[in-house]
Design a protein around this motif. Sequence first.
Motif, mmCIF file in Angstrom:
data_model
loop_
_atom_site.group_PDB
_atom_site.id
_atom_site.type_symbol
_atom_site.label_atom_id
_atom_site.label_comp_id
_atom_site.label_asym_id
_atom_site.label_seq_id
_atom_site.Cartn_x
_atom_site.Cartn_y
_atom_site.Cartn_z
ATOM 1 N N TYR A 272 96.957 36.836 -17.171
ATOM 2 C CA TYR A 272 97.378 38.078 -16.516
ATOM 3 C C TYR A 272 98.895 38.223 -16.492
ATOM 4 O O TYR A 272 99.438 39.313 -16.689
ATOM 5 C CB TYR A 272 96.864 38.126 -15.076
ATOM 6 C CG TYR A 272 95.365 38.069 -14.928
ATOM 7 C CD1 TYR A 272 94.550 39.084 -15.418
ATOM 8 C CD2 TYR A 272 94.754 37.008 -14.260
ATOM 9 C CE1 TYR A 272 93.169 39.036 -15.262
ATOM 10 C CE2 TYR A 272 93.380 36.952 -14.099
ATOM 11 C CZ TYR A 272 92.598 37.960 -14.601
ATOM 12 O OH TYR A 272 91.236 37.916 -14.441
ATOM 13 N N SER A 273 99.595 37.110 -16.247
ATOM 14 C CA SER A 273 101.043 37.165 -16.080
ATOM 15 C C SER A 273 101.770 37.513 -17.366
ATOM 16 O O SER A 273 102.930 37.925 -17.327
ATOM 17 C CB SER A 273 101.555 35.823 -15.545
ATOM 18 O OG SER A 273 101.292 34.787 -16.463
ATOM 19 N N LYS A 274 101.115 37.365 -18.501
ATOM 20 C CA LYS A 274 101.739 37.695 -19.786
ATOM 21 C C LYS A 274 101.314 39.062 -20.304
ATOM 22 O O LYS A 274 101.966 39.624 -21.192
ATOM 23 C CB LYS A 274 101.393 36.622 -20.821
ATOM 24 C CG LYS A 274 101.942 35.239 -20.508
ATOM 25 C CD LYS A 274 101.553 34.255 -21.600
ATOM 26 C CE LYS A 274 102.163 32.870 -21.338
ATOM 27 N NZ LYS A 274 101.629 32.266 -20.091
ATOM 28 N N LEU A 275 100.222 39.610 -19.760
ATOM 29 C CA LEU A 275 99.649 40.839 -20.301
ATOM 30 C C LEU A 275 99.731 42.029 -19.352
ATOM 31 O O LEU A 275 99.374 43.144 -19.736
ATOM 32 C CB LEU A 275 98.174 40.601 -20.671
ATOM 33 C CG LEU A 275 97.898 39.505 -21.702
ATOM 34 C CD1 LEU A 275 96.390 39.305 -21.850
ATOM 35 C CD2 LEU A 275 98.513 39.844 -23.043
ATOM 36 N N PHE A 276 100.171 41.811 -18.116
ATOM 37 C CA PHE A 276 100.118 42.888 -17.119
ATOM 38 C C PHE A 276 100.973 44.096 -17.518
ATOM 39 O O PHE A 276 100.691 45.226 -17.121
ATOM 40 C CB PHE A 276 100.574 42.368 -15.754
ATOM 41 C CG PHE A 276 102.065 42.154 -15.653
ATOM 42 C CD1 PHE A 276 102.887 43.156 -15.167
ATOM 43 C CD2 PHE A 276 102.636 40.959 -16.065
ATOM 44 C CE1 PHE A 276 104.253 42.964 -15.096
ATOM 45 C CE2 PHE A 276 103.993 40.763 -15.986
ATOM 46 C CZ PHE A 276 104.813 41.769 -15.510
ATOM 47 N N ASN A 277 102.035 43.878 -18.319
ATOM 48 C CA ASN A 277 102.963 44.957 -18.648
ATOM 49 C C ASN A 277 102.694 45.601 -20.001
ATOM 50 O O ASN A 277 103.544 46.295 -20.546
ATOM 51 C CB ASN A 277 104.403 44.437 -18.601
ATOM 52 C CG ASN A 277 104.610 43.241 -19.531
ATOM 53 O OD1 ASN A 277 103.672 42.782 -20.175
ATOM 54 N ND2 ASN A 277 105.835 42.752 -19.586
ATOM 55 N N LYS A 278 101.494 45.401 -20.533
ATOM 56 C CA LYS A 278 101.131 46.003 -21.810
ATOM 57 C C LYS A 278 101.075 47.524 -21.692
ATOM 58 O O LYS A 278 100.687 48.068 -20.662
ATOM 59 C CB LYS A 278 99.762 45.461 -22.250
ATOM 60 C CG LYS A 278 99.327 45.924 -23.629
ATOM 61 C CD LYS A 278 97.989 45.305 -24.000
ATOM 62 C CE LYS A 278 97.510 45.802 -25.356
ATOM 63 N NZ LYS A 278 96.192 45.227 -25.716
ATOM 64 N N SER A 279 101.447 48.215 -22.745
ATOM 65 C CA SER A 279 101.455 49.677 -22.732
ATOM 66 C C SER A 279 100.068 50.241 -22.411
ATOM 67 O O SER A 279 99.050 49.717 -22.868
ATOM 68 C CB SER A 279 101.912 50.214 -24.086
ATOM 69 O OG SER A 279 101.735 51.615 -24.156
ATOM 70 N N VAL A 280 100.061 51.324 -21.630
ATOM 71 C CA VAL A 280 98.804 51.997 -21.290
ATOM 72 C C VAL A 280 98.697 53.339 -22.006
ATOM 73 O O VAL A 280 97.833 54.156 -21.679
ATOM 74 C CB VAL A 280 98.665 52.190 -19.766
ATOM 75 C CG1 VAL A 280 98.511 50.856 -19.069
ATOM 76 C CG2 VAL A 280 99.847 52.968 -19.208
ATOM 77 N N SER A 281 99.568 53.569 -22.961
ATOM 78 C CA SER A 281 99.533 54.831 -23.706
ATOM 79 C C SER A 281 98.170 55.029 -24.362
ATOM 80 O O SER A 281 97.630 54.103 -24.989
ATOM 81 C CB SER A 281 100.628 54.832 -24.774
ATOM 82 O OG SER A 281 100.600 56.031 -25.510
ATOM 83 N N GLY A 282 97.597 56.217 -24.191
ATOM 84 C CA GLY A 282 96.296 56.533 -24.769
ATOM 85 C C GLY A 282 95.121 56.198 -23.885
ATOM 86 O O GLY A 282 93.989 56.585 -24.188
#
Length: 507
Positions: A272-282
């Motif tokens: 979670y700590s590495k992926l929480f800031n992934k783009s939510v575009s779309g």
Amino acid sequence: MDETDVLHAAAVLQPSIDEIHQLSNDLNLKCTAEEEQAFYEHYKGVLKSYQTVYELPDPQLPVKYPRVPGHREKHDNAWYWRCDIKGADTGLLAGKTVAVKDSIAVAGVPMMHGTKLLEGYTPEFDATVVTRVLDAGGRIVGKAACDDMCLSGGSWSSSTGPIVNPRDSTKDAGGSSSGCVSLVARGLVDMAIGADQGGSIRTPASYCGIVGMKPTYGLIPYTGAMGGAVTIDHLGPMTRTVEDCALLLEALAGFDDDKDPRQRPIDSIPPYSKLFNKSVSGRTVGVLSEGFQGVDEHVSKCVRDKLSKLSDAGVILKDISIPLHCVGTDIFVPITVEGSHACGALGYGSGYLWKGYYPVSLQEAMARGSTLRPYDLPINLKMRRILGEYIRRNYQNKFYARSQNLVPVLKKAYDDALKEVDVLVMPTLSKTAGDLPTTGSTAKERLQACMEISNNLASFDATGHPALSLNAGNSDQTGLPVGIQVVGRLHDDLSVLQMAYAIEQAP
């Protein structure tokens, strides 16, 4: 001298013929004298098993790290007890200070659970989440006060004193994880572990403007924490940022080797700590229309203003309707009233009929307090005790059973909606923080101040969907924080964190 030569006290005293006769009458069994004599002889053999269980060593949860037990904090009601327990030198939480809600056991540190019934108890074991924080390099610096037996949505019922809202000392901080929210919001700790059985993480998070997450049911082990009702018990992170929420969730999540019946085997935990800031575009956000019903206009406006800014991040907003959401709390109420009565009043904090780790010393302490000092309970718990016992005696558990049968129907309604969208969003609560009761408040006013419950909260405790509250801004009417809630698919806590981060970063 051999251990077998040690004289052990009787675990259970043999009931006399007179006691058996009295019990027969109380239970309306109409036993004959011959039957009662037969029972007396039979119980001699049965009670040998109780003696054997009494004499066998009780397995304990591990205590891995040395500690300074600390002292009672009397100058800040948000703390119950200050301590110092340093964890591993490295890990996800290295350098982070952590407070633990006082419904969670920390070995050698007093535990009161907000109630006079448990005053004086000190556990000899660490809850699993405590060990996981320390293994991840966190430093536990104290127990956060909580509302009495964690059965209040307000922040005034703790036996050690009310906890005020950090934004306005006349206002409610929200409960029952009231100490946690105060300490986090004021920056006295980096993060805290709260508990949520009807909104007890998300209510204070909304009132005080922090991040509070109730993860998927069973994702974080409940082992070593005081139960409220086994089918709605959740532990979760309370932090100032989504980033810290993701860190703490990653440290706490995972299977606990069959100690906790709320869990199922978990193959792996996402980073979670590495992926929480992934783009939510779309991605598509479902704006739940029923989630805005009965919500104060200034709260709705704040939430909708924040949502409107998500489009700049490429998010698609879609209005969605789930009519069954309107009766989610009605489905939840028998589960919490009867479940907490069975677990607390009748089962002394753990209840019966589940496989896992039972904290025996905690049960014994609760049994003593519940027997000797039930009158010390606050008004909201007296009300619940009377209602729970009234339902049990007159209607047995049929309404509890009907509610549990309806939970999968409610769950399916959310699951079907979440096939169309990635997450659901709605206001966390219908209003901003209200006034704390005063010494002049009526019984009705004090009772009402504990009853902060909402469809937007309790429904997801019943179904187990992950739900996170974060700050949408301040109300233009009251100037107080407004919470926005993100709800995701079961076991997709990552998408909840990612959308929450996008909301947090929106201007």
